[in-house]
Write a protein that holds these residues in place. Structure first.
Motif, PDB file in Angstrom:
ATOM      1  N   ARG A  56      -2.120  17.124  64.313  1.00 23.52           N
ATOM      2  CA  ARG A  56      -2.165  16.028  65.287  1.00 23.52           C
ATOM      3  C   ARG A  56      -3.590  15.892  65.797  1.00 23.52           C
ATOM      4  N   CYS A  58      -6.318  15.364  68.766  1.00 25.59           N
ATOM      5  CA  CYS A  58      -6.533  15.545  70.201  1.00 25.59           C
ATOM      6  C   CYS A  58      -7.127  14.256  70.760  1.00 25.59           C
ATOM      7  N   LYS A  80      -0.457  21.248  65.242  1.00 23.50           N
ATOM      8  CA  LYS A  80       0.373  20.778  66.356  1.00 23.50           C
ATOM      9  C   LYS A  80       0.642  21.885  67.382  1.00 23.50           C
ATOM     10  N   ARG A  82       1.447  18.550  74.360  1.00 25.58           N
ATOM     11  CA  ARG A  82       1.952  17.182  74.194  1.00 25.58           C
ATOM     12  C   ARG A  82       2.276  16.567  75.551  1.00 25.58           C
ATOM     13  N   GLY A  97       7.428  20.233  72.637  1.00 27.64           N
ATOM     14  CA  GLY A  97       7.043  19.314  71.569  1.00 27.64           C
ATOM     15  C   GLY A  97       8.217  18.586  70.960  1.00 27.64           C
ATOM     16  N   TYR A 122      -1.448  13.998  72.257  1.00 24.26           N
ATOM     17  CA  TYR A 122      -1.775  15.427  72.242  1.00 24.26           C
ATOM     18  C   TYR A 122      -3.151  15.685  72.825  1.00 24.26           C
TER      19      TYR A 122
END
Length: 89
Positions: free
Chosen positions: A9, A11, A20, A25, A40, A48
């Motif tokens: 993911r 940032c 992740k 999150r 999550g 994120y």
């Protein structure tokens, strides 16, 4: 043996792709409630952020979290994120 793919993911602070599990999150539910999702797995639109205060500051100043979640984020959520980052170290 086959290698398992690790979900990546981005940032919202530093704009780097990271696993992740290394990120926190922030999720917006259908009722427009914004909350910090440590599991999550909550339903809703997610953004994120790295577990570093520099990334949180960048995302806060540029309002990238607000843009990604398409809603206004309260000071309470930023404080909760800051608290989570400090406790995680």
């Amino acid at each position: 043996m086959k290698m398992k793919k690790i979900p990546q993911r981005m940032c919202t602070g530093c704009m780097e792709m990271k696993p992740k599990k290394e990120l926190i999150r922030v999720v917006k539910s259908k009722e427009d409630e914004v909350s910090v999702d440590l599991t999550g797995k909550k339903n809703g639109r997610g953004a994120y952020i790295c577990k570093s205060s520099e990334c949180l500051e960048k995302a806060f100043k540029s309002k990238k979290l607000e843009k990604n979640l398409e809603t206004k984020i309260s000071e309470e959520i930023y404080n909760r994120l800051k608290e989570e980052i400090e406790n995680g170290k």
